[in-house]
Scaffold this motif. Structure first.
Motif, PDB file in Angstrom:
ATOM      1  N   ARG A 398      30.590  57.697 -15.958  1.00  0.00           N
ATOM      2  CA  ARG A 398      30.017  57.969 -17.271  1.00  0.00           C
ATOM      3  C   ARG A 398      29.230  56.745 -17.730  1.00  0.00           C
ATOM      4  O   ARG A 398      29.767  55.641 -17.783  1.00  0.00           O
ATOM      5  CB  ARG A 398      31.117  58.305 -18.285  1.00  0.00           C
ATOM      6  CG  ARG A 398      31.779  59.638 -18.031  1.00  0.00           C
ATOM      7  CD  ARG A 398      32.786  59.987 -19.106  1.00  0.00           C
ATOM      8  NE  ARG A 398      34.031  59.255 -18.931  1.00  0.00           N
ATOM      9  CZ  ARG A 398      35.035  59.655 -18.137  1.00  0.00           C
ATOM     10  NH1 ARG A 398      34.910  60.772 -17.433  1.00  0.00           N
ATOM     11  NH2 ARG A 398      36.146  58.948 -18.045  1.00  0.00           N
ATOM     12  N   VAL A 399      27.944  56.977 -18.045  1.00  0.00           N
ATOM     13  CA  VAL A 399      27.090  55.922 -18.577  1.00  0.00           C
ATOM     14  C   VAL A 399      26.735  56.339 -19.998  1.00  0.00           C
ATOM     15  O   VAL A 399      26.011  57.318 -20.205  1.00  0.00           O
ATOM     16  CB  VAL A 399      25.831  55.730 -17.713  1.00  0.00           C
ATOM     17  CG1 VAL A 399      24.920  54.661 -18.314  1.00  0.00           C
ATOM     18  CG2 VAL A 399      26.221  55.362 -16.282  1.00  0.00           C
ATOM     19  N   LEU A 400      27.252  55.615 -20.966  1.00  0.00           N
ATOM     20  CA  LEU A 400      27.198  56.045 -22.351  1.00  0.00           C
ATOM     21  C   LEU A 400      26.531  54.985 -23.218  1.00  0.00           C
ATOM     22  O   LEU A 400      26.918  53.807 -23.196  1.00  0.00           O
ATOM     23  CB  LEU A 400      28.614  56.303 -22.877  1.00  0.00           C
ATOM     24  CG  LEU A 400      29.503  57.185 -21.988  1.00  0.00           C
ATOM     25  CD1 LEU A 400      30.925  57.224 -22.520  1.00  0.00           C
ATOM     26  CD2 LEU A 400      28.937  58.590 -21.899  1.00  0.00           C
ATOM     27  N   ARG A 401      25.498  55.391 -23.944  1.00  0.00           N
ATOM     28  CA  ARG A 401      24.825  54.529 -24.913  1.00  0.00           C
ATOM     29  C   ARG A 401      24.438  53.191 -24.295  1.00  0.00           C
ATOM     30  O   ARG A 401      24.633  52.129 -24.885  1.00  0.00           O
ATOM     31  CB  ARG A 401      25.711  54.347 -26.146  1.00  0.00           C
ATOM     32  CG  ARG A 401      26.019  55.658 -26.844  1.00  0.00           C
ATOM     33  CD  ARG A 401      26.975  55.488 -28.005  1.00  0.00           C
ATOM     34  NE  ARG A 401      26.369  54.705 -29.076  1.00  0.00           N
ATOM     35  CZ  ARG A 401      26.987  54.434 -30.221  1.00  0.00           C
ATOM     36  NH1 ARG A 401      28.224  54.863 -30.422  1.00  0.00           N
ATOM     37  NH2 ARG A 401      26.387  53.732 -31.153  1.00  0.00           N
ATOM     38  N   SER A 402      23.884  53.257 -23.110  1.00  0.00           N
ATOM     39  CA  SER A 402      23.532  52.053 -22.364  1.00  0.00           C
ATOM     40  C   SER A 402      22.038  52.032 -22.057  1.00  0.00           C
ATOM     41  O   SER A 402      21.329  53.020 -22.251  1.00  0.00           O
ATOM     42  CB  SER A 402      24.351  51.980 -21.070  1.00  0.00           C
ATOM     43  OG  SER A 402      25.728  51.799 -21.362  1.00  0.00           O
ATOM     44  N   ARG A 403      21.584  50.895 -21.565  1.00  0.00           N
ATOM     45  CA  ARG A 403      20.181  50.727 -21.185  1.00  0.00           C
ATOM     46  C   ARG A 403      20.110  50.358 -19.707  1.00  0.00           C
ATOM     47  O   ARG A 403      20.749  49.394 -19.268  1.00  0.00           O
ATOM     48  CB  ARG A 403      19.523  49.639 -22.032  1.00  0.00           C
ATOM     49  CG  ARG A 403      18.036  49.458 -21.743  1.00  0.00           C
ATOM     50  CD  ARG A 403      17.436  48.404 -22.670  1.00  0.00           C
ATOM     51  NE  ARG A 403      15.996  48.306 -22.499  1.00  0.00           N
ATOM     52  CZ  ARG A 403      15.101  49.077 -23.093  1.00  0.00           C
ATOM     53  NH1 ARG A 403      15.518  50.005 -23.936  1.00  0.00           N
ATOM     54  NH2 ARG A 403      13.816  48.934 -22.881  1.00  0.00           N
TER      55      ARG A 403
END
Length: 745
Positions: A398-403
């Motif tokens: 899960r890649v959440l609210r990242s850049r």
């Protein structure tokens, strides 16, 4: 060398003072009890009690090795915590006796001790380790430099060995110490089932053959605070945890520290967590670390998780490397069914030859939350997942609210790569300027690559990513089998050389919902599907979305469907897209159907262009396929050759309540402003309007070939313009308009 726990031997206070005097030690107030006073002030019982249990107190100041050893021996023999202060730096003599407790070899501690160094050193000169702390014993080092410790061969703990002890190293340094030989771990310190705290200290240039170049933790609890663990390394058997290694079900916390330029010959250039360990890294910088293992499951330049629980927060992992032939996870490698959470952190400039420039997920659950993955890269073996790569079917990412930005993969997935069977969720994240360099048609995925797993992308931005290999596909996303779901996401200004400027779908099921495909483009080999391209027998659904301003150098400026594919478009705007193919069967400014099934319902197809020399189908080009369209408007579309609104070259077209307005053709030859039928195509049109369209030559509204067929019912055809047949033109095929046959023109 270790020795059995010393028995605490009672002695008279006067004898203790005499012994200190003979040893040349300074006796400060409170070092030993004074002789009993004569008279009634002291009873025989009190004197006996004092003799039976002498108490440690005050501070013993030492200036040489002999004084130090005698002071430690005394500390072992008296109750309570003793304190030693180093008045100068001390070096061990050249001999390494096999036995001797505190008097020979290392300093065996069997009772609690505080050592205050004030910056002075104890230099073991590689004669032995320095401190050996027994079960239940406390050692406190403050302002001490420990240097050149050398554990006996195959033993662990080059400078300090703690077996169930409580050791605190505060404001101190442990330098150039070694644990060598098979199984030897903890070049500086080994914490075996005890409590270790290292605070505001430096652990530099230490070496261990097995693991834990600086620190080996076996079970127990290890705390590292505000400490530099730099330039430590491991040997080759197996060579894990360049700075710190945890074995077993222990707990490790590293807070506000620096873990830099450490090397592991296999895994975890900086830190290594066990399958049952609980490891937390907070506010720490991990930079320039190297893991050199050659296998695909080796690597983790900064951190390796072998299946335990790992949390990295508010930290920075920068310029770490997995350098082995198939090394993975330039910054972090997660192996085993563990749980990894990376939160509020930066992963910058990390590299791996095989996969996962920053993070490799070989198994387990990995969550990246509010973090930045920037400028990471892979080599070419095979070179997938510039920022993150998930290998196993059992992986959950899960890649959440990242850049995720500026990452590069030499083959696939410039940003993220998801494996067959695995699940990857991307939510609220930004992907920009990532690059996938693979040359094959199924390489690419500038931002994301899905290799047959389940990839969900929600409320994210995918912008200016590139698949720049010779036949690279999917500038934004490439999904090769499996399931892709894109929801409430903007996919803009991405580029692919071959196909799928925004999205390339090769078989599998793809859904794009409430999303934007805008400004994406393809190169010229062949250059199809500026917004989205479907290869093979896949299924694509585009729903409640906008497909705008995309460009294909050949076919399908907006969307392109394969000969065996199924593409459905529902409640979607397809506006301002361009297809620039020069051939008569190239074009499809808005949509191109290459023989598959294309369904369009409740949508708008406006202002699209087929601007190639003989480009056809400004709005839609159907070649040999089945086109079904309902409740849709085509307005202001343009084609150079034919079919300003719709061109069908062979195939079958069913239109229900479809309006074609203000579409036009150029002059080559310029036929069928609203609809053009080439060869033996069949069109069934029920309801709708054909108005305001223009053809440069024939059939301003409708144009039918000599072998084509048009049957229109309840269709309004008026206000169209052309030099020949302004409303309709029939070369000779069957043409019935609202029940009336249209004869050849």
């Amino acid at each position: 060398m270790s020795s059995p726990r010393n028995r605490k031997v009672p002695s008279l206070a006067a004898s203790a003072v005499g012994a200190l005097a003979l040893a040349g030690l300074t006796v400060l107030p409170g070092t030993a009890s004074a002789a009993p006073a004569t008279g009634a002030t002291a009873t025989t019982a009190t004197a006996a009690a004092a003799a039976a249990a002498p108490q440690a107190g005050g501070t013993t100041v030492v200036r040489n090795e002999r004084q130090l050893r005698r002071a430690v021996l005394k500390a072992n023999r008296v109750e309570g915590t003793a304190t030693i202060r180093l008045a100068s730096s001390i070096g061990f003599g050249p001999d390494r006796p096999t036995r001797g407790g505190a008097l020979r070899g290392d300093l065996d501690l069997t009772d609690d001790l505080v050592v205050r160094g004030r910056g002075n050193a104890i230099d073991a000169n590689q004669v032995d380790r320095i401190f050996d702390v027994r079960d239940g014993v406390t050692l406190r080092l403050r302002g001490v430099v420990l240097r050149n410790g050398q554990a006996p061969e195959t033993e662990s703990g080059g400078a300090i060995r703690s077996t169930g002890g409580d050791v605190t190293v505060r404001g101190s340094q442990v330098l150039d110490s070694t644990a060598s030989g098979e199984g030897a771990s903890g070049g500086a310190i080994v914490n075996d089932q005890g409590l270790l705290t290292v605070a505001r200290s430096r652990l530099l240039r230490n070496t261990a053959t097995r693991a834990g170049g600086a620190v080996e933790a076996n079970l127990g609890t290890t705390v590292v605070l505000g400490t530099r663990m730099n330039f430590n390394n491991t040997g080759a058997t197996p060579g894990n945890g360049g700075a710190l290694h945890l074995t077993g079900a222990g707990e490790v916390t590293v807070t506000g520290s620096w873990v830099k330029n450490n090397t592991a010959s296999a895994e975890g250039g900086g830190l290594w967590n066990s399958a049952t360990g609980d490891f937390t890294v907070t506010g720490t910088e991990l930079g320039g670390n190297t893991a050199a293992g050659a296998e695909a499951t080796n690597g983790g330049g900064a951190v390796y998780n072998d299946g335990g629980t790992l949390t990295v927060s508010d930290s920075r992992m920068m310029n770490n490397e997995a350098t082995g032939a198939a090394g993975s996870g330039g910054a972090l490698l997660a192996v085993g069914a563990g749980d990894v959470r990376v939160e509020n952190s930066e992963l910058v400039g990390n590299t791996a030859p095989r996969a996962g420039g920053a993070i490799e997920v070989a198994d387990g659950v990995v969550e990246v939350w509010r973090s930045e993955l920037v400028g990471n890269s892979t080599g070419s073996a095979p070179g997938n997942g510039g920022a993150l790569h998930a290998t196993a079917a059992t992986s959950e990412v899960r890649v959440l609210r990242s850049r995720v930005s500026g990452n590069t993969a030499s083959s696939e997935g410039g940003g993220l790569w998801n494996s067959a069977g695995a699940t990857m969720e991307v939510r609220g994240s930004v992907f920009t300027e990532n690059v996938a360099e693979g040359d094959e048609a199924d390489n690419g995925g500038g931002a994301l690559f899905n290799n047959g797993g389940t990839l969900q992308v929600t409320r994210s931005d995918i912008d200016r990513n590139v698949a720049n290999g010779t036949n690279g596909s999917g500038g934004g996303i490439l999904t090769d089998g499996g399931t892709l779901e894109v929801t409430q996401t903007d996919i803009t200004d991405n580029t692919a050389v071959r196909a799928g400027g925004g999205i390339e779908a090769d078989i599998g099921d793809t859904t794009v919902s409430q999303s934007l495909l805008d400004g994406n483009s393809t190169g010229s080999t062949p250059g199809n599907g500026g917004g989205l391209h479907l290869t093979g027998a896949g299924t694509v659904a585009v729903e409640n979305s906008s497909v705008t301003g995309n460009t294909a150098s050949n076919e399908g400026g907006g969307l392109w469907n394969s000969a065996t594919g199924t593409l459905s478009v529902t409640a979607t705007e397809i506006v301002g897209n361009t297809a620039s193919g020069a051939e008569a069967n190239a074009g499809g400014g808005g949509l191109y159907n290459d023989g598959g099934q294309l369904t369009v319902d409740g949508s708008t197809i406006d202002d699209n262009t087929a601007d190639g020399a003989a480009g056809s189908g400004g709005g839609v080009l159907n070649v040999n396929g089945t086109l079904t369209m309902s409740g849709t408007t085509l307005d202001g579309n343009s084609a150079v050759r034919a079919g300003g609104g719709i061109e069908t070259n062979v195939g079958q077209v069913t239109l229900t309540n479809v309006d074609t307005t203000n579409n036009d053709t150029g002059a080559n030859p310029g036929n069928g402003g609203g609809l053009h039928v080439t060869a033996g195509a069949t069109v069934l049109w029920t309801g709708g309007t054909v108005t305001g369209n223009d053809a440069a030559a024939q059939g301003g509204g409708l144009w039918n070939s000599d072998t084509g067929s048009i049957t229109a019912t309840g269709l309004t055809v008026e206000g169209n313009t052309a030099p020949e047949g302004p409303e309709f033109y029939n070369v000779g095929g069957p043409f019935v308009l609202n029940g009336t046959p249209v004869p050849p023109s």
